[in-house]
Design an enzyme around this catalytic site. Structure first.
Site, PDB file in Angstrom:
ATOM      1  N   ASP A  17      37.552  -1.172 -10.430  1.00  0.00           N
ATOM      2  CA  ASP A  17      38.713  -1.576 -11.233  1.00  0.00           C
ATOM      3  C   ASP A  17      39.850  -0.604 -10.971  1.00  0.00           C
ATOM      4  O   ASP A  17      39.611   0.601 -10.852  1.00  0.00           O
ATOM      5  CB  ASP A  17      38.349  -1.535 -12.730  1.00  0.00           C
ATOM      6  CG  ASP A  17      39.013  -2.645 -13.527  1.00  0.00           C
ATOM      7  OD1 ASP A  17      40.108  -3.088 -13.130  1.00  0.00           O
ATOM      8  OD2 ASP A  17      38.440  -3.067 -14.545  1.00  0.00           O
ATOM      9  N   HIS A  50      48.459  -2.347  -9.064  1.00  0.00           N
ATOM     10  CA  HIS A  50      47.616  -2.262 -10.273  1.00  0.00           C
ATOM     11  C   HIS A  50      46.124  -2.207  -9.939  1.00  0.00           C
ATOM     12  O   HIS A  50      45.324  -1.837 -10.784  1.00  0.00           O
ATOM     13  CB  HIS A  50      47.893  -3.464 -11.184  1.00  0.00           C
ATOM     14  CG  HIS A  50      49.236  -3.393 -11.841  1.00  0.00           C
ATOM     15  ND1 HIS A  50      49.401  -3.044 -13.152  1.00  0.00           N
ATOM     16  CD2 HIS A  50      50.490  -3.587 -11.359  1.00  0.00           C
ATOM     17  CE1 HIS A  50      50.689  -3.048 -13.460  1.00  0.00           C
ATOM     18  NE2 HIS A  50      51.369  -3.380 -12.381  1.00  0.00           N
TER      19      HIS A  50
END
Ligand code: ADQ
Length: 469
Positions: free
Chosen positions: A364, A155
């Site tokens: 991110d 992720h």
């Protein structure tokens, strides 16, 4: 049709008040679609060896949770996962605190996960392991004789080999990733970084022309699977919540001022200090906005046992205090800074109410809040998304106002541009982004990954261990 088994460090049982992070939001919506089993740590640490998993069934999903040993958990989770892998993978090399005992605990917890999970696996299962806490789990499951397809999805970003090499056991980490049949990343950049590691470890001939990777006598798939959101569900949550008491009270309290919103776990990778600075520069550069805009930053505390998180928290409290002290008036507070959780639907209602959504991480994996902000907007009068070009989401959301989060002056100009953007331009940008979100939503993400797993060819020679054997 196979049964889907998802494995993640932490499981969040559905509770109304709970606020899961991005990973849990993704897994839950995948499992609600397909049914299946979610296996992971239930949130309790104990002194003795962990016992058998606790099993609950809710809304077609089976949850199997285990406890972890207290001393090991500290070293594995706060230590190796969050003080070593998290900073390194986000390119915060100087925040990394490596200690060999942490790695031992990481290995040991992964062994425990494998031992407790293997007996629950049936011959119909495909197993989908999530995130950096569990990289060695695939190899451990194979050692226990599990020969069902094994997939891994990261992720967070994957660092280039030059950064990865800082990790003492980087070669083992790469080797562990290749014990899966399918390895998924959020963006092309992450996949390229993985290739750079494989090339160093196995030689350039391991990277085949069709994109597959040759490892010994096996071929694995490493691909990009950008995580999406459930667009329709965010839209209806946002619409419904905009009538809810808490959202109405907030909008009433604005007294007609414009609203800018940020929603992030309190984490140094989310660029909050820089964002607060940018907002202060915006108030300085565009004083007409004094008293006319409210910036609502929601940042629930996370990983409060890790030192870097204590430091960032203090820095933010000071920064918000400074800006408010300097600019606030008797009837206006420039920054409303809240360290609390909200139910997901309420959050979507708050996103919908905002004229500007500001998402400026320093790095991110994807960033679901950026996608949720776009989906939550009203199509007739949508707000503007300011998005860091260092978030994975920047690839798909090219119609956002993109900024470099370190360039606070440019971010301050972007806030002004967002506030003064014409309705037509806001609509055009919103329509373009919504189309992308619908094309690659959470259902597409799940389907693509599970299909890849179903087509995988796990190694023949692993022994199968079935339920109750
Ligand atoms: P996170 O770092 O947790 O996720 P993000 O992708 O933004 O970041 O997901 C956060 C999720 O939690 C969103 O769905 C958001 O709505 C929800 N949330 C955040 N704050 C909340 C609050 N106060 N109350 C309720 N809900 C809240 C990790 C990676 C990301 C990646 C995701 C998914 O770091 O890069 O996008 O996993 O893969």
């Amino acid at each position: 049709m196979s049964r889907l088994v998802c494995v993640s460090n932490r499981i969040s049982l559905p509770r109304k008040s709970a606020a899961p992070g991005g990973l849990a939001v993704g897994i839950l919506s995948a499992l609600k679609r397909t049914g299946g089993l979610w296996f992971g740590w239930g949130g309790e640490t104990i002194e003795q060896e962990p016992g058998e998993p606790d099993v609950h069934i809710r809304e077609g999903v089976t949850y199997a949770t285990i406890d972890l040993k207290k001393d090991e958990f500290e070293l594995y989770y706060n230590g190796y996962a969050n003080e070593v892998l998290w900073p390194l993978f986000h390119y915060f090399q100087r925040s990394m605190r490596y200690a060999p005992e942490q790695r031992d605990a990481y290995e040991s917890v992964n062994r425990t996960f494998a031992q407790k999970l293997a007996p629950l696996i049936t011959p119909d299962d495909v197993i989908w392991v999530h995130d950096y806490h569990l990289i060695p789990l695939g190899r451990r499951l194979r050692e226990l004789g599990v020969r069902r397809p094994l997939g891994f999805f990261l992720h967070i970003p994957f660092p280039n080999i030059e950064m990865l090499r800082v990790l003492p056991a980087y070669a083992e980490l790469l080797r562990d990733l290749t014990s899966y049949d399918v390895v998924g990343f959020q963006t092309e950049n992450d996949l390229h970084s993985f290739h750079s590691g494989i090339e160093q470890l196995c030689g350039p001939e391991a990277l085949r022309a069709d994109g597959r990777i040759r490892v010994g006598d096996r071929t694995i798939r490493a691909e990009v699977f950008p995580i999406g959101i459930d667009v329709a569900s965010v839209q209806s949550e946002a619409l419904e919540a905009s009538q809810a008491e808490v959202v109405k009270r907030m909008t009433d309290s604005l007294m007609g001022r414009a609203l800018m919103i940020g929603v992030d776990r309190l984490d140094y990778s989310k660029g909050l200090v820089e964002r607060f600075q940018a907002y202060q520069q915006f108030l300085e550069a565009y004083p007409d906005n004094l008293g006319r805009i409210t910036y609502l930053q929601i940042a629930p505390l996370s990983r409060s046992d890790v030192r870097a998180y204590v430091e960032i928290r203090q820095a933010l409290e000071q920064a918000a205090g400074r800006t408010n002290g300097r600019f606030a008036d008797t009837d206006w507070t420039p920054i409303r800074y809240l360290n609390r959780n909200f139910p997901h639907a309420t959050l979507m209602g708050l996103l919908r109410a905002a004229n500007v959504g500001i998402v400026t991480p320093l790095r991110d994996g994807m960033n679901l809040v950026a996608k949720e902000y776009v989906a939550a907007q009203s199509a007739e009068d949508p707000g503007v998304l300011i998005l860091s070009n260092l978030a994975g989401a920047a690839r798909e959301l090219s119609a956002a106002l993109q900024v470099n989060p370190y360039d606070t002056r440019s971010v301050s100009h972007a806030i002004q541009a967002a506030l003064s953007m014409s309705l037509q331009e806001r609509r055009e940008r919103h329509t373009a982004m919504l189309q992308v979100l619908k094309r690659n939503d959470i259902a597409a993400w799940t389907r693509r990954f599970v299909e890849a797993l179903e087509q995988a060819h796990p190694p023949e020679n692993a022994r199968v261990r079935l339920v109750n054997q």
